[in-house]
Design a protein around this motif. Structure first.
Motif, PDB file in Angstrom:
ATOM      1  N   PHE A   2       0.837  -1.197   0.000  1.00  0.00           N
ATOM      2  CA  PHE A   2       0.000   0.000   0.000  1.00  0.00           C
ATOM      3  C   PHE A   2       0.877   1.254   0.000  1.00  0.00           C
ATOM      4  O   PHE A   2       0.618   2.219  -0.726  1.00  0.00           O
ATOM      5  N   MET A   3       1.952   1.241   0.792  1.00  0.00           N
ATOM      6  CA  MET A   3       2.869   2.388   0.828  1.00  0.00           C
ATOM      7  C   MET A   3       3.658   2.509  -0.478  1.00  0.00           C
ATOM      8  O   MET A   3       3.886   3.616  -0.981  1.00  0.00           O
ATOM      9  N   LEU A   4       4.064   1.372  -1.045  1.00  0.00           N
ATOM     10  CA  LEU A   4       4.773   1.404  -2.322  1.00  0.00           C
ATOM     11  C   LEU A   4       3.866   1.911  -3.444  1.00  0.00           C
ATOM     12  O   LEU A   4       4.319   2.605  -4.351  1.00  0.00           O
ATOM     13  N   GLY A   5       2.582   1.552  -3.380  1.00  0.00           N
ATOM     14  CA  GLY A   5       1.635   2.050  -4.366  1.00  0.00           C
ATOM     15  C   GLY A   5       1.499   3.560  -4.306  1.00  0.00           C
ATOM     16  O   GLY A   5       1.427   4.237  -5.347  1.00  0.00           O
ATOM     17  N   ASP A   6       1.488   4.107  -3.097  1.00  0.00           N
ATOM     18  CA  ASP A   6       1.448   5.559  -2.952  1.00  0.00           C
ATOM     19  C   ASP A   6       2.718   6.188  -3.517  1.00  0.00           C
ATOM     20  O   ASP A   6       2.669   7.227  -4.191  1.00  0.00           O
ATOM     21  N   ALA A   7       3.865   5.540  -3.278  1.00  0.00           N
ATOM     22  CA  ALA A   7       5.139   6.064  -3.773  1.00  0.00           C
ATOM     23  C   ALA A   7       5.208   6.056  -5.294  1.00  0.00           C
ATOM     24  O   ALA A   7       5.684   7.011  -5.917  1.00  0.00           O
ATOM     25  N   ILE A   8       4.718   4.981  -5.926  1.00  0.00           N
ATOM     26  CA  ILE A   8       4.791   4.915  -7.386  1.00  0.00           C
ATOM     27  C   ILE A   8       3.823   5.914  -8.014  1.00  0.00           C
ATOM     28  O   ILE A   8       4.097   6.476  -9.087  1.00  0.00           O
ATOM     29  N   ALA A   9       2.692   6.184  -7.355  1.00  0.00           N
ATOM     30  CA  ALA A   9       1.766   7.193  -7.874  1.00  0.00           C
ATOM     31  C   ALA A   9       2.434   8.569  -7.869  1.00  0.00           C
ATOM     32  O   ALA A   9       2.278   9.352  -8.819  1.00  0.00           O
ATOM     33  N   ARG A  10       3.208   8.877  -6.837  1.00  0.00           N
ATOM     34  CA  ARG A  10       3.915  10.154  -6.795  1.00  0.00           C
ATOM     35  C   ARG A  10       5.030  10.195  -7.834  1.00  0.00           C
ATOM     36  O   ARG A  10       5.332  11.256  -8.398  1.00  0.00           O
ATOM     37  N   ALA A  11       5.666   9.035  -8.078  1.00  0.00           N
ATOM     38  CA  ALA A  11       6.697   8.996  -9.111  1.00  0.00           C
ATOM     39  C   ALA A  11       6.092   9.267 -10.480  1.00  0.00           C
ATOM     40  O   ALA A  11       6.674   9.982 -11.308  1.00  0.00           O
ATOM     41  N   VAL A  12       4.918   8.709 -10.741  1.00  0.00           N
ATOM     42  CA  VAL A  12       4.222   8.988 -12.002  1.00  0.00           C
ATOM     43  C   VAL A  12       3.862  10.469 -12.075  1.00  0.00           C
ATOM     44  O   VAL A  12       3.978  11.098 -13.136  1.00  0.00           O
ATOM     45  N   PHE A  13       3.414  11.041 -10.964  1.00  0.00           N
ATOM     46  CA  PHE A  13       3.069  12.464 -10.916  1.00  0.00           C
ATOM     47  C   PHE A  13       4.254  13.337 -11.329  1.00  0.00           C
ATOM     48  O   PHE A  13       4.097  14.325 -12.058  1.00  0.00           O
ATOM     49  N   ARG A  14       5.467  12.939 -10.903  1.00  0.00           N
ATOM     50  CA  ARG A  14       6.647  13.740 -11.217  1.00  0.00           C
ATOM     51  C   ARG A  14       7.220  13.443 -12.600  1.00  0.00           C
ATOM     52  O   ARG A  14       7.628  14.368 -13.315  1.00  0.00           O
ATOM     53  N   LYS A  15       7.257  12.174 -12.992  1.00  0.00           N
ATOM     54  CA  LYS A  15       7.948  11.771 -14.215  1.00  0.00           C
ATOM     55  C   LYS A  15       7.031  11.673 -15.432  1.00  0.00           C
ATOM     56  O   LYS A  15       7.477  11.836 -16.569  1.00  0.00           O
ATOM     57  N   GLN A  16       5.752  11.389 -15.220  1.00  0.00           N
ATOM     58  CA  GLN A  16       4.796  11.253 -16.322  1.00  0.00           C
ATOM     59  C   GLN A  16       3.513  12.011 -15.974  1.00  0.00           C
ATOM     60  O   GLN A  16       2.467  11.404 -15.728  1.00  0.00           O
ATOM     61  N   PRO A  17       3.574  13.327 -15.952  1.00  0.00           N
ATOM     62  CA  PRO A  17       2.423  14.109 -15.480  1.00  0.00           C
ATOM     63  C   PRO A  17       1.158  13.912 -16.304  1.00  0.00           C
ATOM     64  O   PRO A  17       0.056  13.954 -15.755  1.00  0.00           O
ATOM     65  N   VAL A  18       1.306  13.699 -17.614  1.00  0.00           N
ATOM     66  CA  VAL A  18       0.103  13.498 -18.441  1.00  0.00           C
ATOM     67  C   VAL A  18      -0.527  12.147 -18.128  1.00  0.00           C
ATOM     68  O   VAL A  18      -1.757  12.006 -18.101  1.00  0.00           O
ATOM     69  N   LYS A  19       0.296  11.146 -17.879  1.00  0.00           N
ATOM     70  CA  LYS A  19      -0.230   9.842 -17.482  1.00  0.00           C
ATOM     71  C   LYS A  19      -0.939   9.944 -16.138  1.00  0.00           C
ATOM     72  O   LYS A  19      -2.012   9.354 -15.943  1.00  0.00           O
ATOM     73  N   PHE A  20      -0.369  10.702 -15.217  1.00  0.00           N
ATOM     74  CA  PHE A  20      -1.031  10.906 -13.925  1.00  0.00           C
ATOM     75  C   PHE A  20      -2.375  11.599 -14.124  1.00  0.00           C
ATOM     76  O   PHE A  20      -3.360  11.255 -13.453  1.00  0.00           O
ATOM     77  N   ALA A  21      -2.424  12.550 -15.036  1.00  0.00           N
ATOM     78  CA  ALA A  21      -3.685  13.237 -15.321  1.00  0.00           C
ATOM     79  C   ALA A  21      -4.736  12.263 -15.843  1.00  0.00           C
ATOM     80  O   ALA A  21      -5.923  12.385 -15.524  1.00  0.00           O
ATOM     81  N   ALA A  22      -4.298  11.278 -16.644  1.00  0.00           N
ATOM     82  CA  ALA A  22      -5.238  10.283 -17.138  1.00  0.00           C
ATOM     83  C   ALA A  22      -5.726   9.386 -16.005  1.00  0.00           C
ATOM     84  O   ALA A  22      -6.927   9.076 -15.911  1.00  0.00           O
ATOM     85  N   LEU A  23      -4.804   8.961 -15.131  1.00  0.00           N
ATOM     86  CA  LEU A  23      -5.190   8.091 -14.021  1.00  0.00           C
ATOM     87  C   LEU A  23      -6.178   8.779 -13.085  1.00  0.00           C
ATOM     88  O   LEU A  23      -7.041   8.128 -12.489  1.00  0.00           O
TER      89      LEU A  23
END
Length: 495
Positions: free
Chosen positions: A243-264
């Motif tokens: 659960f904590m790793l999932g939160d961490a990878i979501a933040r990594a996507v937010f920083r490295k792939q912002p458009v993908k985060f916007a889609a999610l």
């Protein structure tokens, strides 16, 4: 013309069948991956426990799980090989241009696969044929080879999400490849550990779910208790970590792939104080219908502050971002994965608190109903994770460097649809055979336990240890040697 319709009209006719075929084979293969990656470790934990405690029940469980592991690996060989061929057959543009950059990951996975095949064969053959300690030690490299295979695949996938380690020449082709940077991309660490934890908890819940179902049906002997406790404990320990790793990878996507985060998160316009939508549907005009809206929560989750700026889908042109339909699919997959993970955390806490306080298993049938469903739910969560990862990256096959339409094969769409139909038929046969073999093994083991229990009037049906003398066969059967350390004859009755 509507933006989505316009983009679909521009797509090559091969796109839909190629993507459908790849999606089907990947979704089918990933069902087997948790057992392939994590079952060796769970089996060896049970094996080590049995040797340390001199526990015949634990050794019998380890031996039976090793047989399942071997059957699963054989099926995985077929589905994994099909996927390997599909990369070259369906996406020649990807492999032709970028294979020299990220292809090493597939090479690592191939070597790991070869080593795992050898080690599984040695481990399976070693029961009753090798000294107990030697046999166990020969099995210890198995989890490492499984993790090495995951390392290879995840390095390739993380590179596709955050490509690094190359320069482009005047023709747009990659040169000056840096292998280390190509493997250890910014998304590799978050993806790899998130994936490994997902495999461990999924395999643990799947195996424990079998014995939870038996527990609900009244089979409450030590065999079912131990078969449930060990894999469920592994899964319960991994669940909050995941659960904590999932939160961490979501933040990594937010920083490295912002458009993908916007889609999610179905964020249309860039801004702060962005609300979080639980499910909901994004429309092509940017409006959202359905779902549960939580004000400002998306900004808070992304950067721990409502003032966090979240990039929206409209920050890039329409042909460089997922369509509204694709964003909705990725968003639903992501939210469903989070919901399942949250429920599993509650189940793991229920188990953990009761065990730490009272050193006993929960007595409520609702706990075992939840545990029996947890395996299927975990597999669904794994599928959702891959859907979110792949659909959220669209239209890129190599993020910001090559679009899916540029990589697809030139083979006629009709031929691809025919291939798709054949693959579906073959996979139905393969997975049907897999299920039939597992059911046959289960029935054989259960009948063997019942027969031995009746003959010997013992409380526990597990009377033969994998390293001890064999009991006599029924009248009319051929005699067996008295010691299990020597070679066993073909057709040994006890698996």
């Amino acid at each position: 013309m509507h933006t989505t319709v316009h983009l679909l009209a521009e797509a090559p006719p091969q796109m839909l069948p190629a993507r459908s075929l790849m999606a089907f084979t990947l979704a089918s293969h990933i069902i087997l991956v948790p057992l392939g990656v994590a079952l060796p470790l769970i089996t060896l934990i049970m094996h080590g426990y049995g040797l340390r405690r001199g526990d015949a029940t634990a050794l019998l469980l380890a031996r039976r799980w090793s047989a399942v592991m071997a059957v699963q690996f054989a099926i995985g060989v077929v589905t994994g090989t099909v996927l390997s061929f599909e990369f070259g057959l369906l996406w020649p543009g990807l492999m032709g241009r970028w294979g020299d950059v990220f292809g090493l990951g597939f090479g690592i996975e191939a070597w790991a696969f070869f080593l795992e095949a050898v080690l599984i064969a040695v481990y399976l053959y070693g029961w009753r044929r090798l000294p107990a300690r030697t046999h166990f030690l020969l099995g210890l490299p198995l989890p490492a080879t499984a993790l090495l295979g995951a390392f290879g695949i995840l390095s390739a996938n993380s590179w596709m999400n955050t490509p690094r380690g190359f320069s482009l020449d005047s023709g747009g082709d990659p040169v000056d490849v840096d292998v280390r940077k190509a493997i250890f991309t910014p998304m590799f660490g978050p993806e790899y550990w998130h994936f490994v934890m997902a495999m461990l908890l999924t395999a643990g819940y799947v195996v424990a779910g079998v014995y939870a179902a038996g527990w609900l049906r009244g089979r409450r002997d030590r065999y079912h208790r131990l078969g449930f406790t060990v894999p469920f404990t592994v899964a319960a320990v991994c669940t909050p970590i995941q659960f904590m790793l999932g939160d961490a990878i979501a933040r990594a996507v937010f920083r490295k792939q912002p458009v993908k985060f916007a889609a999610l998160e179905i964020v249309w316009d860039t801004g702060t104080h962005v609300p979080e939508y639980l499910f909901g549907r994004l429309h092509p005009d940017g409006t959202i219908s359905g779902g549960i809206k939580v004000p400002q929560l998306d900004s808070i989750l992304a950067g721990f502050s409502p003032d966090t700026k979240v990039t929206g889908l409209t920050s890039v042109p329409a042909d460089q971002r997922p369509t509204a339909a694709q964003a909705t699919i990725a968003h639903w997959a992501f939210d469903l994965m989070v919901v399942i993970g949250s429920v599993l955390v509650l189940l793991a806490l229920w188990y953990g608190i009761l065990w730490l306080r009272h050193r006993r298993l929960p007595a409520s049938p609702w706990f075992y109903r939840g545990a029996a469903c947890a395996g299927v739910a975990s597999v669904v969560a794994v599928e959702c994770g891959w859907i979110a990862t792949e659909v959220g990256r669209q239209p890129w096959i190599v993020y910001q460097n090559m679009k899916v339409a540029e990589a697809v094969t030139a083979t006629r769409s009709g031929a691809l649809w025919t291939m798709f139909g054949l693959v579906v038929a073959v996979y139905v046969l393969i997975f049907g055979s897999f299920l039939a073999v597992l059911l046959k093994m289960r029935t054989r083991w259960r009948l063997d336990d019942e027969r031995r229990s009746e003959e010997e009037a013992m409380e526990h049906p597990e009377t033969d240890t994998p390293y001890g003398p064999r009991s006599a066969v029924p009248a009319g059967g051929p005699p067996e040697p008295g010691r299990g350390d020597g070679p066993a004859p073909t057709g040994e009755g006890r698996p």
